[in-house]
Design a protein around this motif. Structure first.
Motif, PDB file in Angstrom:
ATOM      1  N   UNK A 265     -51.800  14.175 -64.012  1.00 52.34           N
ATOM      2  CA  UNK A 265     -53.130  14.630 -64.429  1.00 52.34           C
ATOM      3  C   UNK A 265     -54.097  14.608 -63.250  1.00 52.34           C
TER       4      UNK A 265
ATOM      5  N   UNK B 225     -60.058  12.663 -62.209  1.00 54.85           N
ATOM      6  CA  UNK B 225     -59.705  12.742 -63.624  1.00 54.85           C
ATOM      7  C   UNK B 225     -60.744  12.038 -64.496  1.00 54.85           C
TER       8      UNK B 225
ATOM      9  N   UNK C 100     -55.982  17.723 -61.486  1.00 51.46           N
ATOM     10  CA  UNK C 100     -57.436  17.783 -61.300  1.00 51.46           C
ATOM     11  C   UNK C 100     -57.763  18.136 -59.859  1.00 51.46           C
TER      12      UNK C 100
ATOM     13  N   UNK D  71     -53.463  18.787 -69.131  1.00 49.77           N
ATOM     14  CA  UNK D  71     -54.543  19.135 -68.209  1.00 49.77           C
ATOM     15  C   UNK D  71     -55.058  20.545 -68.490  1.00 49.77           C
TER      16      UNK D  71
ATOM     17  N   UNK E 192     -67.878  15.578 -75.399  1.00 49.04           N
ATOM     18  CA  UNK E 192     -67.818  16.713 -76.332  1.00 49.04           C
ATOM     19  C   UNK E 192     -67.309  16.261 -77.696  1.00 49.04           C
ATOM     20  N   UNK E 193     -66.318  15.358 -77.649  1.00 52.05           N
ATOM     21  CA  UNK E 193     -65.596  15.073 -78.886  1.00 52.05           C
ATOM     22  C   UNK E 193     -66.232  13.978 -79.735  1.00 52.05           C
ATOM     23  N   UNK E 194     -66.838  12.990 -79.068  1.00 51.65           N
ATOM     24  CA  UNK E 194     -67.414  11.896 -79.868  1.00 51.65           C
ATOM     25  C   UNK E 194     -68.645  12.392 -80.613  1.00 51.65           C
ATOM     26  N   UNK E 195     -68.752  12.100 -81.888  1.00 50.59           N
ATOM     27  CA  UNK E 195     -69.954  12.510 -82.623  1.00 50.59           C
ATOM     28  C   UNK E 195     -71.206  11.935 -81.955  1.00 50.59           C
TER      29      UNK E 195
ATOM     30  N   UNK F 251     -62.722  19.684 -76.509  1.00 51.44           N
ATOM     31  CA  UNK F 251     -62.117  18.991 -77.650  1.00 51.44           C
ATOM     32  C   UNK F 251     -63.206  18.723 -78.690  1.00 51.44           C
TER      33      UNK F 251
ATOM     34  N   UNK G  79     -64.799  15.291 -71.677  1.00 49.50           N
ATOM     35  CA  UNK G  79     -64.098  15.631 -72.920  1.00 49.50           C
ATOM     36  C   UNK G  79     -64.544  14.693 -74.043  1.00 49.50           C
ATOM     37  N   UNK G  80     -64.679  13.405 -73.709  1.00 51.08           N
ATOM     38  CA  UNK G  80     -65.112  12.447 -74.733  1.00 51.08           C
ATOM     39  C   UNK G  80     -66.542  12.740 -75.184  1.00 51.08           C
TER      40      UNK G  80
ATOM     41  N   UNK H 195     -63.592  14.008 -65.793  1.00 51.40           N
ATOM     42  CA  UNK H 195     -63.167  15.023 -66.774  1.00 51.40           C
ATOM     43  C   UNK H 195     -62.914  14.373 -68.138  1.00 51.40           C
ATOM     44  N   UNK H 196     -62.302  13.185 -68.105  1.00 48.69           N
ATOM     45  CA  UNK H 196     -62.071  12.465 -69.368  1.00 48.69           C
ATOM     46  C   UNK H 196     -63.418  12.177 -70.026  1.00 48.69           C
TER      47      UNK H 196
ATOM     48  N   UNK I  46     -47.483  10.380 -66.023  1.00 49.08           N
ATOM     49  CA  UNK I  46     -48.414  11.193 -66.831  1.00 49.08           C
ATOM     50  C   UNK I  46     -49.807  11.190 -66.198  1.00 49.08           C
ATOM     51  N   UNK I  47     -50.298   9.989 -65.885  1.00 49.98           N
ATOM     52  CA  UNK I  47     -51.656   9.867 -65.331  1.00 49.98           C
ATOM     53  C   UNK I  47     -51.705  10.465 -63.925  1.00 49.98           C
TER      54      UNK I  47
END
Lengths: 384, 468
Positions: free
Chosen positions: A21, A191, A25, B451, A201-204, B1, A198-199, A194-195, A17-18
């Protein structure tokens, strides 16, 4: 035994999986930016190092950042144009704007819209992490390559916080990471970055802010920083001297400097939402308290204004004219695409009287004159 | 997200692990309700209060209706639910049209509670079913869970209590097949929503479907409008069907089988067939609780056509109280009526054309007609919608195009890719009895979907149906 086999299969699945990914990328980088599939791919590939420090690598490209054959961000030099260089750090180089939307590019378009033809070229000679002392040393090389008529100076102020940082055990050397390299555009694993995005964006934002505070406290403790209430006066004085030196050097090379005060996201007085970017700023410079940044900006902008008066240099007061808020700034000092447009409009309005007289003079000679009713660019600013 | 998406990603695996050892159905229901309320609260605490009030009220109305099934009581149920929905959904739109006053401006700013259209229709379907004497005897806990059930509360599918209640009463037994199928659906959905996002944003900034709809659409030619209409049709499909895949897949992981919402709608060869394949849960709701009761009131043909159009207008209004959605419903209703008329003409004159001609022809006509209707659904104003539709009506508007070639290529590639994938699946099923994959290959495909769906676009996925 069977359980062990199941566990091994799950582990294999996770590894696959990793790995996939990471491969995705890398393929994404190859397809989107022409990046190499193997090897390191980060913002360092944009730069080379010489005796002065970091310098642009000709023709280098990383993600949306593309350098020309001389190693400056933007297109190739256009013969026959009046050249203006934009000096500064990451705010000028451009971090968050869409490609080709950093303020020097937008300024060039605004100015050419004003004249109705391709009269001007604005060359972005800034780099993320560039300081005034290194800019002074670069001037001869820049002038030789570009032959500019004007130099816009939009200095990075916070680099002066790092000068002779005091620790409880003595004095640390001045340069750690610059703000730009803190707002990193580089990743080791393709990767991982990118993680992180995303975090983010997502973490308050409240949680992110608390995490920043924890990391800041740890850094202060581990490096034994003495936390300052405000920037010491000697550093402000150092900045004043550097500014005078840069102006003198530019003039000695036949370039007319234009000073620009430094704008930030923060409104006056501070709004509730300003505390998040203020903590972000302090995370990069943990040795200065939050209030110290605003005080630093005010004092150093006063120095810029005073220097402009003393040296009879044109001044564009972006600090006062630039609107505040997250529409215009992606973090505490770096512009969004809209912010870069607003900055370009402010600069364009400030430069036009200066350039107008230059063009009028030129019209009497051999160079092209301004159209009598030049079309002004739209400011992109809210109506006051 | 988004923050909420991250919350779901964190909470649901924990919930799954907590549910596993629970043997009592009541404690399982209680935990599911707690999780559902906690997740719903992330969209706004006030909204949660409203959902609980509506749930308790409807439970009480259900008990009252079961005691005495009278038309008056049913009407009371309908009026109360429609009033609640109308207050939040239609009153702001109406207040916006009124002359400016403090009252109208305060109504105009009323926020729409997340999923209110979906859970209100679920409540109504329960009340209608009770009125029809269906054997439904949920406990308060079960009914609260039915209303707030986390997979369906935000954007459906609109479920019936008769399908969920037996599942609420089952013991949770994690099965490998459920997990595999659940992940298959989740990652398929993720991939589809990414495709929808790609269409919305385009290959180059500002050159996607949404960017063009939101900018000036003056000067568009016939091919441009067709490209936008078909492109938006696929954007909406990928977005909403992708979301539904994720929801159904996530529910599957917890052992729940939700009703399907889409069944390859763009393969429909008639408008009637399309509405049995697109947003099926709402379509069947309208059919069962509005169209059928109304149509049985009179026998005349004109009445049937009239009810068809009214049903589709209600379908449109369910989305939003706006003229464009009324026009969209009207357009779909007229299409259905025209289709019926055409069927009658065929029967009367006994026209029987070879299926090899009629099949593709009716598919093209249906596909084009449905896609053209999306212009009403997406346009920013009535003027924009009619300006665009006008461009498709004049042959001289087909000589050129103004939209970037990249958008035409993107829409064509995704449309062909979609139909190609369906064709490929059919062939595989026919010749190999379906595709079987090693776990490792499956994991690799999941990884690609993650992805594409999460990291490539690196922006928050906006689910279009969250606004309804």
């Amino acid at each position: 035994m069977k359980r062990l086999a199941i566990l091994a299969r799950w582990c294999l699945g996770l590894v696959i999986f990793v790995l996939v990914l990471e491969v995705c990328a890398r393929i994404d980088d190859v397809v989107s930016y022409g990046a190499p599939f193997w090897g390191r791919y980060n913002d360092e590939i944009l730069f080379r190092r010489d005796s002065i420090g970091k310098w642009g690598k000709p023709g280098a490209r990383y993600a949306k950042w593309q350098l020309n054959s001389l190693g400056y961000r933007g297109p190739e030099l256009r013969p026959g144009s009046i050249r203006i260089i934009a000096m500064g750090a990451s705010e000028t180089f451009g971090l968050y704007e869409a490609p080709d939307q950093e303020y020097p590019r937008q300024l060039e378009r605004d100015l050419n819209l004003w004249t109705g033809k391709e009269t001007f070229q604005v060359v972005n000679v800034a780099f993320a992490g560039e300081t005034l002392p290194t800019s002074i040393l670069r001037v001869p090389e820049i002038v030789e390559e570009i032959h500019p008529s004007y130099a816009l100076i939009y200095p990075d102020l916070s680099s002066y916080i790092w000068m002779s940082v005091k620790t409880e055990t003595g004095t640390a050397s001045g340069s750690r990471a610059s703000p730009a390299s803190q707002a990193r555009i580089s990743f080791d694993s393709r990767l991982a970055g990118r993680v992180g995005n995303v975090l983010k964006q997502a973490l308050p934002s409240a949680i992110q802010n608390e995490l920043r505070k924890v990391s800041m406290r740890r850094e202060i403790a581990s490096r034994h920083y003495v936390v300052l209430e405000r920037l010491p006066e000697d550093r402000v004085e150092h900045f004043r001297q550097d500014l005078h030196k840069l102006i003198a050097t530019l003039r000695a090379h036949g370039v007319e400097p234009v000073l620009v005060t430094h704008a930030t996201v923060f409104s006056k007085p501070l709004s509730e939402s300003d505390h998040v970017p203020l903590t972000t700023w302090r995370k990069i410079y943990p040795m200065l308290k939050e209030e110290g940044f605003l005080d630093m900006e005010q004092r150093m902008n006063d120095v810029i204004r005073q220097t402009a008066t003393d040296e009879h240099v044109s001044l564009i007061d972006a600090d006062r004219e630039m609107p505040h808020g997250t529409k215009y700034f992606a973090d505490m000092v770096h512009f969004t695409t809209v912010g870069a447009g607003a900055m370009a409009s402010i600069l364009s309005n400030g430069l036009e009287p200066l350039l107008d007289s230059q063009l009028q003079k030129a019209a009497n000679g051999t160079v092209q004159a301004l159209p009598t009713e030049a079309k002004r660019p739209s400011t992109g600013l809210p109506q006051q | 997200m988004s923050s909420q998406a991250l919350l779901y990603v964190i909470v649901l695996p924990v919930a799954w692990l907590l549910l596993w050892p629970l043997k009592s159905t009541r404690s399982r229901q209680a935990l599911l309700l707690f999780i559902s309320y906690a997740l719903y609260a992330s969209w706004g605490l006030k909204f949660l209060g409203l959902l609980i009030c509506s749930s308790v009220l409807n439970y009480g109305l259900g008990i009252s209706l079961r005691r005495k099934q009278s038309v008056a009581r049913l009407w009371l149920c309908i009026v109360l639910n429609v009033a609640l929905l109308g207050t939040f959904k239609y009153l702001p739109a109406i207040a916006g049209l009124l002359p400016h006053s403090s009252l109208s401006s305060s109504f105009a700013n009323v926020a729409l509670p997340a999923g209110i259209s979906f859970w209100t229709f679920q409540a109504l379907s329960y009340l209608f079913d009770v009125y029809r004497e269906e054997e439904l005897d949920p406990s308060l806990l079960e009914f609260l869970l039915y209303m707030a059930f986390w997979p369906t509360v935000l954007s459906g599918p609109i479920c019936r209590l008769s399908s969920l209640l037996p599942q609420f009463r089952e013991i949770f037994k994690p099965a490998a097949e459920n997990i595999r199928h659940g992940f298959d659906r989740i990652f398929t959905g993720l991939f589809m929503t990414a495709l929808g996002q790609l269409l919305a944003g385009g290959l180059h900034a500002g050159q996607g479907i949404d960017g063009i709809f939101d900018s000036s659409t003056k000067g568009l030619t016939g091919p441009d409008v067709w490209c936008l209409a078909i492109g938006y049709g696929f954007e909406l499909f990928f977005n909403f069907a992708g979301y539904t895949h994720i929801v159904i897949g996530a529910a599957h992981l917890f052992g729940f089988r939700l009703d399907e919402n889409f069944d390859r709608p763009y393969l429909s060869t008639t408008p009637s067939e399309f509405w049995t394949r697109w947003h099926m849960s709402l379509s069947f709701w309208i059919r069962d609780y509005l169209f059928l009761p109304l149509v049985m009131m009179r026998r005349e043909a004109w009445w049937r056509s009239f009810v068809l159009v009214v049903s589709m207008v209600v379908f449109g209004l369910w989305h939003k109280g706006a003229l464009l959605f009324i026009l969209w419903g009207l357009y779909q209703g007229i299409l259905l009526v025209l289709h019926r008329q055409w069927q009658q003409v065929q029967r009367r004159y006994e026209w029987q054309w070879p299926q090899t001609i009629m099949g593709p022809l009716s598919w093209i006509v249906t596909f084009c007609a449905v896609c053209l209707g999306w212009v009403f659904f997406r346009a920013d104003s009535v003027t924009q919608a009619f300006t665009m539709l006008r461009a498709t009506a004049y042959p001289n508007k087909y000589a050129s195009h103004t939209l970037p070639a990249s958008l035409f290529l993107l829409v064509a590639a995704l449309a062909l890719g979609y139909f190609g994938t369906i064709g490929g699946q059919r062939l595989l099923r026919k010749y190999s009895g379906g595709l079987t994959m090693a776990m490792e290959v499956r994991v690799a495909l999941y990884s690609v979907a993650v992805y594409v769906g999460v990291f490539h676009l690196a922006q928050t996925q906006a689910f279009i149906y969250f606004q309804f």
